[in-house]
Write an enzyme that holds these catalytic residues in place. Structure first.
Site, PDB file in Angstrom:
ATOM      1  N   LYS A 100       0.848  -1.204   0.000  1.00 58.13           N
ATOM      2  CA  LYS A 100       0.000   0.000   0.000  1.00 58.13           C
ATOM      3  C   LYS A 100       0.886   1.259   0.000  1.00 58.13           C
ATOM      4  O   LYS A 100       2.083   1.178   0.236  1.00 58.13           O
ATOM      5  CB  LYS A 100      -0.905   0.015   1.232  1.00 58.13           C
ATOM      6  CG  LYS A 100      -1.630  -1.292   1.512  1.00 58.13           C
ATOM      7  CD  LYS A 100      -2.822  -1.546   0.616  1.00 58.13           C
ATOM      8  CE  LYS A 100      -3.525  -2.814   1.070  1.00 58.13           C
ATOM      9  NZ  LYS A 100      -4.565  -3.277   0.177  1.00 58.13           N
TER      10      LYS A 100
HETATM   11  C1  LIG Z   1      -5.467  -4.348   0.900  1.00 55.65           C
HETATM   12  C2  LIG Z   1      -6.927  -4.290   0.824  1.00 55.65           C
HETATM   13  C3  LIG Z   1      -7.737  -4.743   1.876  1.00 55.65           C
HETATM   14  C4  LIG Z   1      -7.252  -5.515   3.060  1.00 55.65           C
HETATM   15  O1  LIG Z   1      -6.220  -5.034   3.774  1.00 55.65           O
HETATM   16  P1  LIG Z   1      -5.321  -6.019   4.665  1.00 55.65           P
HETATM   17  O2  LIG Z   1      -4.607  -5.066   5.527  1.00 55.65           O
HETATM   18  O3  LIG Z   1      -4.429  -6.779   3.733  1.00 55.65           O
HETATM   19  O4  LIG Z   1      -6.209  -6.906   5.441  1.00 55.65           O
HETATM   20  C5  LIG Z   1      -9.100  -4.558   1.771  1.00 55.65           C
HETATM   21  N1  LIG Z   1      -9.656  -4.014   0.691  1.00 55.65           N
HETATM   22  C6  LIG Z   1      -8.919  -3.600  -0.361  1.00 55.65           C
HETATM   23  C7  LIG Z   1      -9.606  -2.994  -1.535  1.00 55.65           C
HETATM   24  C8  LIG Z   1      -7.529  -3.752  -0.336  1.00 55.65           C
HETATM   25  O5  LIG Z   1      -6.800  -3.372  -1.394  1.00 55.65           O
END
Ligand SMILES: *Cc1c(COP(=O)(O)O)cnc(C)c1O
Length: 374
Positions: free
Chosen positions: A182
């Site tokens: 991210k």
């Molecule tokens: C990364 C992501 C998540 C989940 O996040 P985690 O921290 O990996 O549990 C949820 N929704 C979207 C659209 C994502 O890209």
């Protein structure tokens, strides 16, 4: 041959110092880093409350539960997303009801939402996919008209704005994620934001075993261990302090890709280019309609052989085996989503990707594309 990686976290001296500070303090969890990270995050976003959790998925689960969504309820959401945005609905035995996406923005198409509303619908869970905002005016108006909650999955969209206001602040609650690919990372982690003090108190309780806010030996409800550790929070604070710089670097990488690929007829560029409102998560191109899934597989294989990592975002959620089994979804149910999913390629994308690397990726991509076409 130097590999060009799909993503790479930007960890500097500040993050190392932050981790050292916590490790040396002896207070590795339930310490002062968590409230500090929360208040800095709330300030950045412009939300009243922020509650740190162990992942974006955990945050989404808390939000679904906090709104009392459960068995027999329906939540309208997108099939074009990372699977966690729909799984959180299943966690509480509610039903995800998918609606088609807009092929331009790749977000939920507001004109496809109302036909999915039934007396059981409780919420619209929007995903600001790839860091591009959904149309929050139209979605807000639909929610108001039908008395539904809006939940924002902003896990790919820290810093994204809709009409100069940051996403995550439009719904009853918004969720962010800090997995290493991210825009900012804590290793693993997530943040829930809300303007509602009661919901914030509920999230604080359920993330910590359902504990009472007043007495640590009293458990008010069923809870989980969804806590973030102080080590993660300290790293998050260091990342958040430079989020403006991070987002600027990512925008420059995206624009550099776009300028190399803009004239390639066979490539459709991602949404959000040239707009300050976008927070770049990945750089997702699409092959034109004359290419199919086998072409994509082969092009990705050739790029991998040249040391270039790529991704295929997303695999449509409704076509995952357990969704098909439980809800009877089949290919053809969401043709716009399915057709887009078959032809996307996520190119290497991170803050410090150099111009030469970008040029190499584009050159190899285009030459393999032309070879495949002829
Ligand atoms: C990364 C992501 C998540 C989940 O996040 P985690 O921290 O990996 O549990 C949820 N929704 C979207 C659209 C994502 O890209």
């Amino acid at each position: 041959m130097k590999r060009i990686r799909l993503s790479s976290p930007d960890i500097g001296e500040e993050e190392l110092q932050a981790a050292r500070r916590v490790l040396q303090s002896g207070q590795l969890s339930l310490g002062a880093e968590i409230p500090a990270f929360e208040s800095e995050f709330a300030d950045y976003l412009g939300s009243r409350h922020a509650v740190a959790v162990s992942s974006g998925t955990a945050g989404l689960h808390c939000v679904i539960r906090g709104l009392g969504i459960g068995e027999g309820d329906e939540v309208i959401t997108t099939p074009f997303s990372f699977i966690a945005s729909a799984n959180c609905i299943l966690f509480e035995k509610a039903k995800p009801v998918f609606a088609e996406i807009d092929p331009q923005t790749l977000c939920l198409d507001p004109s496809k939402i109302e036909e999915r509303i039934t007396p059981r619908t409780k919420a619209i869970l929007v995903v600001h996919v790839l860091g591009v905002s959904c149309d929050m005016d139209r979605i807000g108006a639909i929610a108001e008209r039908h008395n539904l909650f809006v939940i924002e999955d902003a896990c790919e969209a820290i810093g994204t704005t809709w009409k100069n206001r940051k996403v995550g602040t439009f719904g009853r609650a918004g969720v962010f994620a800090f997995y290493p690919n991210k825009q900012m990372t804590t290793g693993e982690g997530g943040m829930i934001v809300t303007g509602d003090p009661e919901l914030a108190a509920f999230y604080r309780s359920v993330r910590n075993q359902g504990r009472s806010a007043h007495d640590g030996n009293v458990f008010d409800r069923l809870g989980y261990n969804y806590r973030m550790s102080d080590l993660h929070a300290a790293i998050g604070r260091a990342q958040l302090a430079k989020i403006g710089e991070i987002l600027k670097m990512r925008r420059e990488v995206a624009e550099a890709y776009a300028s190399e690929l803009r004239d390639v007829e066979e490539i459709i560029l991602p949404p959000g280019l040239g707009e300050d409102s976008t927070s770049w998560f990945v750089f997702l191109i699409r092959l034109s309609e004359r290419f199919g899934p086998e072409d994509r597989r082969e092009i990705r294989r050739l790029l991998a052989a040249e040391g270039i990592d790529t991704g295929a975002y997303f695999s449509p959620i409704h076509l995952q085996e357990f969704y098909r089994r439980q809800f009877g979804f089949k290919p053809g149910d969401f043709p716009v989503t399915e057709s887009i999913c078959e032809r996307t390629i996520a190119l290497p994308f991170h803050n410090r990707l150099g111009r030469e690397e970008i040029h190499t990726v584009c050159e190899k991509l285009v030459s393999n594309l032309f070879a495949r076409r002829s």
